[in-house]
Design a protein around this motif. Structure first.
Motif, PDB file in Angstrom:
ATOM      1  N   LEU A 437       0.975  -1.277  -0.018  1.00 19.65           N
ATOM      2  CA  LEU A 437      -0.041   0.055   0.051  1.00 19.65           C
ATOM      3  C   LEU A 437       0.949   1.227  -0.084  1.00 19.65           C
ATOM      4  N   ALA A 438       0.278   2.345  -0.658  1.00 14.72           N
ATOM      5  CA  ALA A 438       1.144   3.574  -0.613  1.00 14.72           C
ATOM      6  C   ALA A 438       1.074   4.102   0.780  1.00 14.72           C
ATOM      7  N   PRO A 439       2.078   5.047   1.228  1.00 11.32           N
ATOM      8  CA  PRO A 439       2.003   5.529   2.684  1.00 11.32           C
ATOM      9  C   PRO A 439       0.569   6.181   2.974  1.00 11.32           C
ATOM     10  N   ASP A 440       0.096   6.966   1.893  1.00  6.77           N
ATOM     11  CA  ASP A 440      -1.143   7.463   2.548  1.00  6.77           C
ATOM     12  C   ASP A 440      -2.276   6.312   2.872  1.00  6.77           C
ATOM     13  N   GLU A 441      -2.318   5.470   1.925  1.00  4.42           N
ATOM     14  CA  GLU A 441      -3.350   4.471   2.056  1.00  4.42           C
ATOM     15  C   GLU A 441      -3.168   3.634   3.190  1.00  4.42           C
ATOM     16  N   LEU A 442      -1.844   3.431   3.568  1.00  2.00           N
ATOM     17  CA  LEU A 442      -1.370   2.459   4.669  1.00  2.00           C
ATOM     18  C   LEU A 442      -1.954   3.241   5.914  1.00  2.00           C
ATOM     19  N   LEU A 443      -1.647   4.523   6.082  1.00  2.00           N
ATOM     20  CA  LEU A 443      -2.062   5.131   7.205  1.00  2.00           C
ATOM     21  C   LEU A 443      -3.730   5.136   7.454  1.00  2.00           C
ATOM     22  N   THR A 444      -4.370   5.144   6.207  1.00  2.00           N
ATOM     23  CA  THR A 444      -5.763   5.385   6.431  1.00  2.00           C
ATOM     24  C   THR A 444      -6.292   3.968   7.003  1.00  2.00           C
ATOM     25  N   GLN A 445      -5.617   2.981   6.406  1.00  2.00           N
ATOM     26  CA  GLN A 445      -6.111   1.488   6.812  1.00  2.00           C
ATOM     27  C   GLN A 445      -5.625   1.542   8.505  1.00  2.00           C
ATOM     28  N   LEU A 446      -4.457   2.067   8.671  1.00  2.00           N
ATOM     29  CA  LEU A 446      -4.196   1.965  10.145  1.00  2.00           C
ATOM     30  C   LEU A 446      -5.053   2.802  11.008  1.00  2.00           C
ATOM     31  N   ASP A 447      -5.754   3.839  10.444  1.00  2.00           N
ATOM     32  CA  ASP A 447      -6.292   4.550  11.483  1.00  2.00           C
ATOM     33  C   ASP A 447      -7.616   3.959  11.755  1.00  2.00           C
ATOM     34  N   ASP A 448      -8.146   3.206  10.548  1.00  2.00           N
ATOM     35  CA  ASP A 448      -9.484   2.603  10.809  1.00  2.00           C
ATOM     36  C   ASP A 448      -9.316   1.491  11.884  1.00  2.00           C
ATOM     37  N   LEU A 449      -8.179   0.798  11.706  1.00  2.00           N
ATOM     38  CA  LEU A 449      -7.936  -0.284  12.719  1.00  2.00           C
ATOM     39  C   LEU A 449      -7.699   0.239  14.420  1.00  2.00           C
ATOM     40  N   VAL A 450      -7.115   1.431  14.407  1.00  2.00           N
ATOM     41  CA  VAL A 450      -7.019   2.006  15.844  1.00  2.00           C
ATOM     42  C   VAL A 450      -8.293   2.444  16.291  1.00  2.00           C
ATOM     43  N   ILE A 451      -9.137   2.959  15.360  1.00  2.00           N
ATOM     44  CA  ILE A 451     -10.760   3.335  15.973  1.00  2.00           C
ATOM     45  C   ILE A 451     -11.373   1.853  16.432  1.00  2.00           C
ATOM     46  N   LYS A 452     -11.028   0.956  15.600  1.00  2.00           N
ATOM     47  CA  LYS A 452     -11.735  -0.313  16.119  1.00  2.00           C
ATOM     48  C   LYS A 452     -11.164  -0.921  17.308  1.00  2.00           C
ATOM     49  N   LEU A 453      -9.878  -0.877  17.505  1.00  2.00           N
ATOM     50  CA  LEU A 453      -9.169  -1.349  18.555  1.00  2.00           C
ATOM     51  C   LEU A 453      -9.672  -0.497  19.706  1.00  2.00           C
ATOM     52  N   ASP A 454      -9.786   0.970  19.528  1.00  2.00           N
ATOM     53  CA  ASP A 454     -10.187   1.952  20.786  1.00  2.00           C
ATOM     54  C   ASP A 454     -11.695   1.440  21.217  1.00  2.00           C
ATOM     55  N   ARG A 455     -12.568   1.143  20.219  1.00  2.00           N
ATOM     56  CA  ARG A 455     -13.584   0.916  20.717  1.00  2.00           C
ATOM     57  C   ARG A 455     -13.813  -0.417  21.597  1.00  2.00           C
ATOM     58  N   GLU A 456     -13.087  -1.400  21.106  1.00  2.00           N
ATOM     59  CA  GLU A 456     -12.920  -2.630  21.657  1.00  2.00           C
ATOM     60  C   GLU A 456     -12.464  -2.522  23.212  1.00  2.00           C
ATOM     61  N   GLU A 457     -11.378  -1.589  23.266  1.00  2.00           N
ATOM     62  CA  GLU A 457     -10.703  -1.382  24.766  1.00  2.00           C
ATOM     63  C   GLU A 457     -11.614  -0.624  25.457  1.00  2.00           C
ATOM     64  N   SER A 458     -12.452   0.422  24.841  1.00  3.51           N
ATOM     65  CA  SER A 458     -13.554   1.156  25.675  1.00  3.51           C
ATOM     66  C   SER A 458     -14.418   0.322  26.553  1.00  3.51           C
ATOM     67  N   VAL A 459     -14.795  -0.950  25.906  1.00  7.41           N
ATOM     68  CA  VAL A 459     -15.668  -1.878  26.395  1.00  7.41           C
ATOM     69  C   VAL A 459     -14.960  -2.489  27.542  1.00  7.41           C
ATOM     70  N   ASP A 460     -13.680  -2.653  27.768  1.00  6.61           N
ATOM     71  CA  ASP A 460     -13.013  -3.321  28.808  1.00  6.61           C
ATOM     72  C   ASP A 460     -12.836  -2.344  29.883  1.00  6.61           C
ATOM     73  N   PRO A 461     -13.253  -2.293  31.090  1.00  2.00           N
ATOM     74  CA  PRO A 461     -12.799  -1.408  32.057  1.00  2.00           C
ATOM     75  C   PRO A 461     -11.234  -1.460  32.455  1.00  2.00           C
ATOM     76  N   GLY A 462     -10.785  -2.448  32.217  1.00  2.00           N
ATOM     77  CA  GLY A 462      -9.079  -2.419  32.325  1.00  2.00           C
ATOM     78  C   GLY A 462      -8.492  -2.007  31.047  1.00  2.00           C
ATOM     79  N   GLY A 463      -9.019  -1.780  30.180  1.00  2.00           N
ATOM     80  CA  GLY A 463      -8.283  -1.414  28.764  1.00  2.00           C
ATOM     81  C   GLY A 463      -7.805   0.140  29.116  1.00  2.00           C
ATOM     82  N   SER A 464      -7.144   0.457  27.866  1.00  2.00           N
ATOM     83  CA  SER A 464      -6.593   1.729  27.618  1.00  2.00           C
ATOM     84  C   SER A 464      -6.968   2.437  26.336  1.00  2.00           C
ATOM     85  N   SER A 465      -6.837   3.467  26.232  1.00  2.00           N
ATOM     86  CA  SER A 465      -7.148   4.018  25.049  1.00  2.00           C
ATOM     87  C   SER A 465      -6.085   4.007  24.088  1.00  2.00           C
ATOM     88  N   VAL A 466      -6.424   3.873  22.840  1.00  2.00           N
ATOM     89  CA  VAL A 466      -5.295   3.684  21.639  1.00  2.00           C
ATOM     90  C   VAL A 466      -5.449   4.713  20.976  1.00  2.00           C
TER      91      VAL A 466
END
Length: 722
Positions: A437-466
């Motif tokens: 992937l080109a650098p800008d496309e890779l960061l776009t995909q990585l940004d979507d992944l971080v949003i999903k991870l942050d939603r998962e962590e927010s459900v867990d009381p012991g998790g931390s924000s990504v």
């Protein structure tokens, strides 16, 4: 008859002057005033004579006048022998050691006319040191004239030793365990015990403790292996020791140390001829040291905490004449117990820290990827406020076409959680980079992944924000010398050109990962050969109390300064910008750009005509022979035939063939179509579908990458061993 014992005219003891005053019962009961007054007058003297507390009387010239029996018994002298002597004297001119200041204190009392307390440490020959508290009181006549001084002495040795033990234990809570390090804790125990009550102290730990592991009970019949962690002595250089610090040694299970370890109880021993002969049979070196230094008393105390025995502390006396007593044993056991808790805490910290560091090392690249596009050097420094791990990372990823990706990222926070999140993001970056992937496309995909991870962590009381993580992703092509780069909330990199000028690369400012909704933009620029790209995290430049612009200027100046290798440059940057105690992780990645010379790559533009396939094979064969790779001609011709045929049949103009000789032999065919080929297994009667399967069988790896105007199919095969 009532009998009053005391000094009087009827004294029968020439030493104490004791006598009896007999008062007839009938006379006492008759209530005659004369008899009652006589008895009352005699009562104070009787009380003084029978008082078990030593009391002495000195005249105005500080000469002994009288003393009660308790005072005389304390020094083993008669009253006649002591009368006329000065305070503290047991014979004319002979003063008890420790009582030298008593006369001066007495003069002050008689001059001031007020009582005072005076504590003295008396050292009598053959007797353990005694601590006496004397109450000095002036004796005045009817007219108020000071006639002398009375001295009431109390033996407070036990109370003094108890206070000393409490003081030692209080100091132990402050001095032992100051750092989470088992060796330091052992050294603090040995040093403190030597300063207070022992002449030589050795601290031995069981070997697993040093690695942070929990020691196991020694097997029956086996010797106990110790590691000498620390030792201290009142003599310079610890000449009593036969074991050097840092070395291992053993004790038999039936020895004094072995028995104390197995029982888990402190014990004290007196060194006599019988025990010395036993030492000579089992350990002649230790026996020789005991004889040579006159060791006469020992104690052993196990270091046990939370049900685990971690080691042993051994205490010796050879310069102190008194042997260890029960109070010393209790003190040694208490010190060993407190030190054991500190050692166990340090052991647990060592284990957890080693686990965290192992996790950190497993997530960071331990060796450079196999590529020749850039020469790299890196530094990673964890913060000093946490467990020594954090969320900063860097990576060097080999891409298709001899290209290389350079990555630096920073996850919010510190500790194991941040490190684990960093590992997930680093794995995601490598996965996305593998699909070119080109650098800008890779960061776009990585940004979507971080949003999903942050939603998962927010459900867990012991998790931390990504959300809030930053990343910079760059792709460098050593064939063309072009670099494409994009960033997500990350500091701008520095480019050091061959002429020594250093400047920050102006990249479009992308938002941090996890924000969402905003695009990322890539910038493309040419990197001159031998230039240096410097990628880093904000911990290198953002330090409390330091101006960021000034730090960036220091970074550019240091990078531009000639310093030899990239490793030397890394050291110079860290020395110039590293704070004394970094409160944030620091990652630094330096890459010196290489360039493939024209003799190591060749390309040909092809027409979209099946007849050009044969011409493409000829071009490839001629180029491989020129490179001396005749053994690779047959395989490469088959690969080129299939890839060019696919481009002509399913792709579109323009078609370009490129051959690269790098760490592997790379064959690339580009066309103007974005249609992706798929590897499948052809059935018996299928006319197609076998080309890519053949390519995959003949090469080590193959893939597809997309560009603004089409795609490139590449295949990579190993170079011949010669």
């Amino acid at each position: 008859m009532l009998e009053w014992r005391g000094a009087g005219t009827g004294s029968t003891d020439p030493r104490y002057g004791e006598g009896r005053v007999k008062v007839p019962m009938d006379e006492e009961m008759s209530g005659r005033p004369g008899r009652e007054e006589a008895a009352a007058a005699e009562l104070p003297r009787l009380i003084l004579q029978q008082l078990p507390v030593p009391v002495s009387f000195f005249d105005r010239s500080a000469r002994l006048v009288s003393a009660n029996p308790a005072a005389l018994a304390g020094v083993g002298r008669t009253l006649e022998e002591l009368v006329g002597l000065r305070p503290g004297e047991v014979a004319p001119g002979v003063v008890i050691r420790g009582a030298e200041g008593l006369e001066a204190a007495m003069e002050d009392v008689m001059q001031a006319g007020e009582s005072r307390t005076y504590e003295t440490h008396l050292h009598l020959e053959g007797v353990q040191e005694r601590v006496l508290t004397a109450v000095l009181s002036p004796i005045t006549g009817p007219d108020g004239t000071v006639l002398g001084c009375s001295v009431v002495t109390l033996d407070t040795s036990e109370q003094h030793r108890a206070r000393e033990r409490l003081t030692v234990l209080d100091q132990a809570s402050l001095r032992i365990g100051s750092r989470l390090d088992v060796i330091t804790t052992a050294d603090e125990l040995a040093e403190m015990a030597t300063e207070t009550f022992a002449d030589f102290v050795a601290v031995d730990l069981l070997a697993p403790v040093l690695a942070g592991d929990e020691p196991r009970a020694p097997a029956p019949g086996s010797a106990i292996v110790f590691h000498r962690a620390a030792q201290h002595s009142v003599l310079d250089g610890c000449p009593e020791s036969v074991v050097r610090v840092g070395t291992s040694h053993t004790f038999d299970r039936e020895s004094a140390v072995g028995r104390a370890l197995m029982r888990g109880e402190a014990a004290r021993y007196t060194v006599d001829e019988q025990s010395l002969r036993l030492w000579e049979l089992t350990d002649p070196d230790r026996a020789r040291s005991i004889r040579e230094h006159g060791i006469h008393s020992t104690m052993v105390a196990p270091l046990a905490a939370r049900g685990i025995t971690l080691g042993m502390a051994t205490f010796f006396r050879h310069r102190t004449p008194e042997p260890f007593d029960e109070d010393d044993l209790l003190l040694a056991g208490e010190l060993a117990s407190r030190a054991a808790v500190a050692v166990d805490n340090a052991r647990r910290y060592t284990r957890e820290h080693a686990t965290a560091l192992a996790l950190q090392r497993s997530l960071l690249p331990r060796r450079t990827a196999r590529q020749q596009a850039v020469e790299v050097a890196s530094r990673y420094l964890p913060n000093t406020t946490g467990a020594g791990i954090g969320g900063d990372w860097f990576d060097v990823i080999a891409l298709s076409g001899a290209r290389v990706a350079l990555v630096v990222g920073d996850v919010v926070g510190h500790g194991v959680q941040a490190s684990a999140t960093m590992g997930r993001l680093r794995t995601a970056v490598r996965t996305l980079a593998d699909v070119d992937l080109a650098p800008d496309e890779l960061l776009t995909q990585l940004d979507d992944l971080v949003i999903k991870l942050d939603r998962e962590e927010s459900v867990d009381p012991g998790g931390s924000s990504v959300a809030g993580a930053t990343c910079l992703y760059a792709v460098y092509d050593p064939v063309s010398g072009h670099c494409s780069m994009a960033r997500a909330g990350h500091p701008e990199p520095v480019l050091v050109r061959p002429d020594g000028t250093a400047s920050h690369i102006a990249l479009p400012s992308g938002p941090p990962l996890g924000v969402g909704g905003l695009p990322f933009e890539a910038a493309e620029f040419e990197v001159p050969p031998r230039s240096i790209l410097a990628l880093y995290t904000d911990g290198l430049i953002e330090t409390p109390g330091r101006d960021i612009d000034a730090a960036l200027a220091v970074l550019r100046e240091t990078l531009a300064r000639p310093s030899g290798s990239l490793e030397d440059t890394c050291d110079a940057v860290m020395a110039a910008l590293l704070p004394d105690r970094p409160d944030d992780d620091i990652a630094l990645l330096l890459a010196r750009a290489g360039r493939l010379d024209e003799g190591r790559h060749a390309s040909w533009d092809l027409e979209a005509d099946p007849s050009v396939v044969a011409r493409a094979r000829k071009h490839v064969a001629a180029q491989l022979e020129q490179w001396g790779l005749e053994d690779s001609v047959f395989t490469t011709e088959l690969v080129v035939s299939e890839l060019v045929t696919n481009a002509i049949r399913y792709g579109g103009a323009p078609i370009r063939l490129r051959l690269i000789r790098d760490s592997a032999l790379i064959c690339e065919v580009s066309d103007g179509s974005s249609t992706a080929p798929h590897l499948r297994r052809a059935r018996i009667f299928d006319e197609g579908g076998r080309g890519l399967l053949l390519v995959a069988s003949l090469t080590e790896c193959w893939g597809t990458r997309y560009g603004p105007h089409g795609k490139t199919i590449w295949a990579e095969q190993a170079l011949p061993a010669t």
